[in-house]
Design a protein around this motif. Structure first.
Motif, PDB file in Angstrom:
ATOM      1  N   ILE A 289      -3.007 -14.903   3.799  1.00  0.00           N
ATOM      2  CA  ILE A 289      -4.076 -15.668   3.145  1.00  0.00           C
ATOM      3  C   ILE A 289      -5.373 -14.863   3.135  1.00  0.00           C
ATOM      4  CG2 ILE A 289      -5.515 -17.740   3.375  1.00  0.00           C
ATOM      5  CD1 ILE A 289      -2.947 -19.154   4.425  1.00  0.00           C
ATOM      6  N   ALA A 290      -5.682 -14.202   4.251  1.00  0.00           N
ATOM      7  CA  ALA A 290      -6.904 -13.399   4.322  1.00  0.00           C
ATOM      8  C   ALA A 290      -6.853 -12.239   3.333  1.00  0.00           C
ATOM      9  CB  ALA A 290      -7.106 -12.873   5.745  1.00  0.00           C
ATOM     10  N   LEU A 291      -5.701 -11.601   3.185  1.00  0.00           N
ATOM     11  CA  LEU A 291      -5.579 -10.482   2.249  1.00  0.00           C
ATOM     12  C   LEU A 291      -5.675 -10.942   0.794  1.00  0.00           C
ATOM     13  CD1 LEU A 291      -2.840  -8.390   4.040  1.00  0.00           C
ATOM     14  CD2 LEU A 291      -5.185  -7.682   3.585  1.00  0.00           C
ATOM     15  N   VAL A 292      -5.147 -12.114   0.502  1.00  0.00           N
ATOM     16  CA  VAL A 292      -5.264 -12.636  -0.864  1.00  0.00           C
ATOM     17  C   VAL A 292      -6.719 -12.958  -1.179  1.00  0.00           C
ATOM     18  CG1 VAL A 292      -4.643 -14.564  -2.375  1.00  0.00           C
ATOM     19  CG2 VAL A 292      -2.882 -13.414  -1.035  1.00  0.00           C
ATOM     20  N   PHE A 293      -7.438 -13.526  -0.224  1.00  0.00           N
ATOM     21  CA  PHE A 293      -8.876 -13.756  -0.429  1.00  0.00           C
ATOM     22  C   PHE A 293      -9.616 -12.430  -0.570  1.00  0.00           C
ATOM     23  CE2 PHE A 293      -8.471 -18.121   1.554  1.00  0.00           C
ATOM     24  CZ  PHE A 293      -8.781 -18.794   0.378  1.00  0.00           C
ATOM     25  N   GLY A 294      -9.192 -11.435   0.172  1.00  0.00           N
ATOM     26  CA  GLY A 294      -9.781 -10.104   0.042  1.00  0.00           C
ATOM     27  C   GLY A 294      -9.548  -9.522  -1.339  1.00  0.00           C
ATOM     28  N   TYR A 295      -8.385  -9.808  -1.912  1.00  0.00           N
ATOM     29  CA  TYR A 295      -8.110  -9.341  -3.275  1.00  0.00           C
ATOM     30  C   TYR A 295      -9.086  -9.973  -4.265  1.00  0.00           C
ATOM     31  CZ  TYR A 295      -6.035  -9.284  -7.898  1.00  0.00           C
ATOM     32  OH  TYR A 295      -5.847  -9.161  -9.246  1.00  0.00           O
ATOM     33  N   PHE A 296      -9.323 -11.267  -4.148  1.00  0.00           N
ATOM     34  CA  PHE A 296     -10.213 -11.942  -5.083  1.00  0.00           C
ATOM     35  C   PHE A 296     -11.660 -11.479  -4.958  1.00  0.00           C
ATOM     36  CE2 PHE A 296      -6.806 -15.260  -5.107  1.00  0.00           C
ATOM     37  CZ  PHE A 296      -6.434 -15.053  -6.420  1.00  0.00           C
ATOM     38  N   SER A 297     -12.042 -11.036  -3.772  1.00  0.00           N
ATOM     39  CA  SER A 297     -13.426 -10.579  -3.617  1.00  0.00           C
ATOM     40  C   SER A 297     -13.618  -9.125  -4.024  1.00  0.00           C
ATOM     41  CB  SER A 297     -13.896 -10.778  -2.172  1.00  0.00           C
ATOM     42  OG  SER A 297     -13.184  -9.929  -1.316  1.00  0.00           O
ATOM     43  N   SER A 298     -12.569  -8.296  -3.901  1.00  0.00           N
ATOM     44  CA  SER A 298     -12.736  -6.874  -4.202  1.00  0.00           C
ATOM     45  C   SER A 298     -11.914  -6.384  -5.390  1.00  0.00           C
ATOM     46  CB  SER A 298     -12.370  -6.040  -2.976  1.00  0.00           C
ATOM     47  OG  SER A 298     -10.985  -6.145  -2.734  1.00  0.00           O
ATOM     48  N   LYS A 299     -10.956  -7.166  -5.842  1.00  0.00           N
ATOM     49  CA  LYS A 299     -10.070  -6.804  -6.960  1.00  0.00           C
ATOM     50  C   LYS A 299      -9.251  -5.540  -6.690  1.00  0.00           C
ATOM     51  CE  LYS A 299     -11.433 -10.227  -9.472  1.00  0.00           C
ATOM     52  NZ  LYS A 299     -10.740 -11.444  -9.273  1.00  0.00           N
ATOM     53  N   GLU A 300      -8.963  -5.273  -5.427  1.00  0.00           N
ATOM     54  CA  GLU A 300      -8.096  -4.157  -5.045  1.00  0.00           C
ATOM     55  C   GLU A 300      -6.653  -4.670  -4.988  1.00  0.00           C
ATOM     56  OE1 GLU A 300      -8.688  -0.938  -4.418  1.00  0.00           O
ATOM     57  OE2 GLU A 300     -10.818  -1.145  -4.893  1.00  0.00           O
ATOM     58  N   THR A 301      -5.786  -4.053  -5.753  1.00  0.00           N
ATOM     59  CA  THR A 301      -4.409  -4.527  -5.881  1.00  0.00           C
ATOM     60  C   THR A 301      -3.630  -4.414  -4.574  1.00  0.00           C
ATOM     61  OG1 THR A 301      -4.498  -3.735  -8.146  1.00  0.00           O
ATOM     62  CG2 THR A 301      -2.354  -4.326  -7.306  1.00  0.00           C
ATOM     63  N   ILE A 302      -3.963  -3.463  -3.744  1.00  0.00           N
ATOM     64  CA  ILE A 302      -3.224  -3.268  -2.493  1.00  0.00           C
ATOM     65  C   ILE A 302      -3.345  -4.496  -1.581  1.00  0.00           C
ATOM     66  CG2 ILE A 302      -5.094  -2.100  -1.253  1.00  0.00           C
ATOM     67  CD1 ILE A 302      -1.416  -1.086  -1.099  1.00  0.00           C
ATOM     68  N   TYR A 303      -4.484  -5.185  -1.638  1.00  0.00           N
ATOM     69  CA  TYR A 303      -4.642  -6.402  -0.848  1.00  0.00           C
ATOM     70  C   TYR A 303      -3.681  -7.489  -1.319  1.00  0.00           C
ATOM     71  CZ  TYR A 303      -8.995  -4.513   1.072  1.00  0.00           C
ATOM     72  OH  TYR A 303      -9.929  -3.746   1.709  1.00  0.00           O
ATOM     73  N   LEU A 304      -3.522  -7.597  -2.625  1.00  0.00           N
ATOM     74  CA  LEU A 304      -2.613  -8.596  -3.166  1.00  0.00           C
ATOM     75  C   LEU A 304      -1.166  -8.267  -2.820  1.00  0.00           C
ATOM     76  CD1 LEU A 304      -2.428 -11.173  -4.860  1.00  0.00           C
ATOM     77  CD2 LEU A 304      -2.185  -9.726  -6.868  1.00  0.00           C
ATOM     78  N   LEU A 305      -0.792  -7.009  -2.901  1.00  0.00           N
ATOM     79  CA  LEU A 305       0.575  -6.609  -2.554  1.00  0.00           C
ATOM     80  C   LEU A 305       0.873  -6.861  -1.072  1.00  0.00           C
ATOM     81  CD1 LEU A 305       0.869  -3.283  -4.558  1.00  0.00           C
ATOM     82  CD2 LEU A 305       1.907  -5.483  -5.095  1.00  0.00           C
ATOM     83  N   ALA A 306      -0.053  -6.467  -0.211  1.00  0.00           N
ATOM     84  CA  ALA A 306       0.152  -6.680   1.231  1.00  0.00           C
ATOM     85  C   ALA A 306       0.166  -8.170   1.566  1.00  0.00           C
ATOM     86  CB  ALA A 306      -0.935  -5.970   2.024  1.00  0.00           C
ATOM     87  N   GLY A 307      -0.711  -8.936   0.937  1.00  0.00           N
ATOM     88  CA  GLY A 307      -0.735 -10.381   1.167  1.00  0.00           C
ATOM     89  C   GLY A 307       0.543 -11.047   0.697  1.00  0.00           C
ATOM     90  N   GLY A 308       1.048 -10.621  -0.448  1.00  0.00           N
ATOM     91  CA  GLY A 308       2.309 -11.171  -0.942  1.00  0.00           C
ATOM     92  C   GLY A 308       3.476 -10.819  -0.040  1.00  0.00           C
ATOM     93  N   PHE A 309       3.499  -9.578   0.427  1.00  0.00           N
ATOM     94  CA  PHE A 309       4.569  -9.139   1.324  1.00  0.00           C
ATOM     95  C   PHE A 309       4.564  -9.946   2.622  1.00  0.00           C
ATOM     96  CE2 PHE A 309       6.094  -6.228   4.681  1.00  0.00           C
ATOM     97  CZ  PHE A 309       7.402  -6.058   4.231  1.00  0.00           C
ATOM     98  N   LEU A 310       3.394 -10.079   3.243  1.00  0.00           N
ATOM     99  CA  LEU A 310       3.311 -10.842   4.495  1.00  0.00           C
ATOM    100  C   LEU A 310       3.575 -12.329   4.269  1.00  0.00           C
ATOM    101  CD1 LEU A 310       0.272  -9.146   6.243  1.00  0.00           C
ATOM    102  CD2 LEU A 310       2.666  -9.035   6.915  1.00  0.00           C
ATOM    103  N   GLY A 311       3.139 -12.845   3.116  1.00  0.00           N
ATOM    104  CA  GLY A 311       3.382 -14.246   2.810  1.00  0.00           C
ATOM    105  C   GLY A 311       4.858 -14.550   2.656  1.00  0.00           C
ATOM    106  N   VAL A 312       5.581 -13.681   1.962  1.00  0.00           N
ATOM    107  CA  VAL A 312       7.026 -13.863   1.802  1.00  0.00           C
ATOM    108  C   VAL A 312       7.725 -13.756   3.151  1.00  0.00           C
ATOM    109  CG1 VAL A 312       9.109 -12.798   0.820  1.00  0.00           C
ATOM    110  CG2 VAL A 312       7.107 -13.173  -0.608  1.00  0.00           C
ATOM    111  N   GLN A 313       7.287 -12.807   3.981  1.00  0.00           N
ATOM    112  CA  GLN A 313       7.869 -12.681   5.317  1.00  0.00           C
ATOM    113  C   GLN A 313       7.656 -13.950   6.134  1.00  0.00           C
ATOM    114  OE1 GLN A 313       6.224  -9.209   7.245  1.00  0.00           O
ATOM    115  NE2 GLN A 313       8.101  -8.068   6.847  1.00  0.00           N
ATOM    116  N   ALA A 314       6.464 -14.516   6.057  1.00  0.00           N
ATOM    117  CA  ALA A 314       6.169 -15.709   6.853  1.00  0.00           C
ATOM    118  C   ALA A 314       6.934 -16.926   6.337  1.00  0.00           C
ATOM    119  CB  ALA A 314       4.672 -15.991   6.831  1.00  0.00           C
ATOM    120  N   ILE A 315       6.963 -17.129   5.039  1.00  0.00           N
ATOM    121  CA  ILE A 315       7.582 -18.332   4.491  1.00  0.00           C
ATOM    122  C   ILE A 315       9.097 -18.325   4.673  1.00  0.00           C
ATOM    123  CG2 ILE A 315       8.025 -19.568   2.329  1.00  0.00           C
ATOM    124  CD1 ILE A 315       5.148 -18.738   1.514  1.00  0.00           C
ATOM    125  N   PHE A 316       9.737 -17.182   4.427  1.00  0.00           N
ATOM    126  CA  PHE A 316      11.193 -17.112   4.512  1.00  0.00           C
ATOM    127  C   PHE A 316      11.694 -16.585   5.849  1.00  0.00           C
ATOM    128  CE2 PHE A 316      10.381 -16.747  -0.112  1.00  0.00           C
ATOM    129  CZ  PHE A 316      10.975 -17.948  -0.477  1.00  0.00           C
TER     130      PHE A 316
END
Length: 80
Positions: free
Chosen positions: A23-50
């Motif tokens: 969640i923190a990395l996804v918010f970081g993506y919205f504030s900085s528009k750096e794609t790596i934050y979105l990728l890392a946030g998605g990866f950790l989110g999928v790991q946590a949910i599944f």
């Protein structure tokens, strides 16, 4: 509602930390528009949910739970 409570009751600390970081990395993506934050946030989110920890079981160790202790500790009692 009962199924949701049952699902979240089985979560351990590592899953909660992964979800918080995602969640923190996804918010970081919205504030900085750096794609790596979105990728890392998605990866950790999928790991946590599944509940997927390491790809290919890389975190698995070959240590069994039934090993004998390497060092045996005894309580020290001084002689009188």
């Amino acid at each position: 509602m009962e199924q949701i409570k049952k699902y979240f009751s089985s979560w351990d600390l590592s899953r909660i930390i992964r979800l918080g970081l995602a969640i923190a990395l996804v918010f970081g993506y919205f504030s900085s528009k750096e794609t790596i934050y979105l990728l890392a946030g998605g990866f950790l989110g999928v790991q946590a949910i599944f509940n997927i920890s390491c790809p290919g079981g890389a975190c698995k160790t070959n240590v069994s739970d039934k090993q004998e202790p390497i060092v045996e500790l005894k309580k020290y009692e001084p002689e009188k």
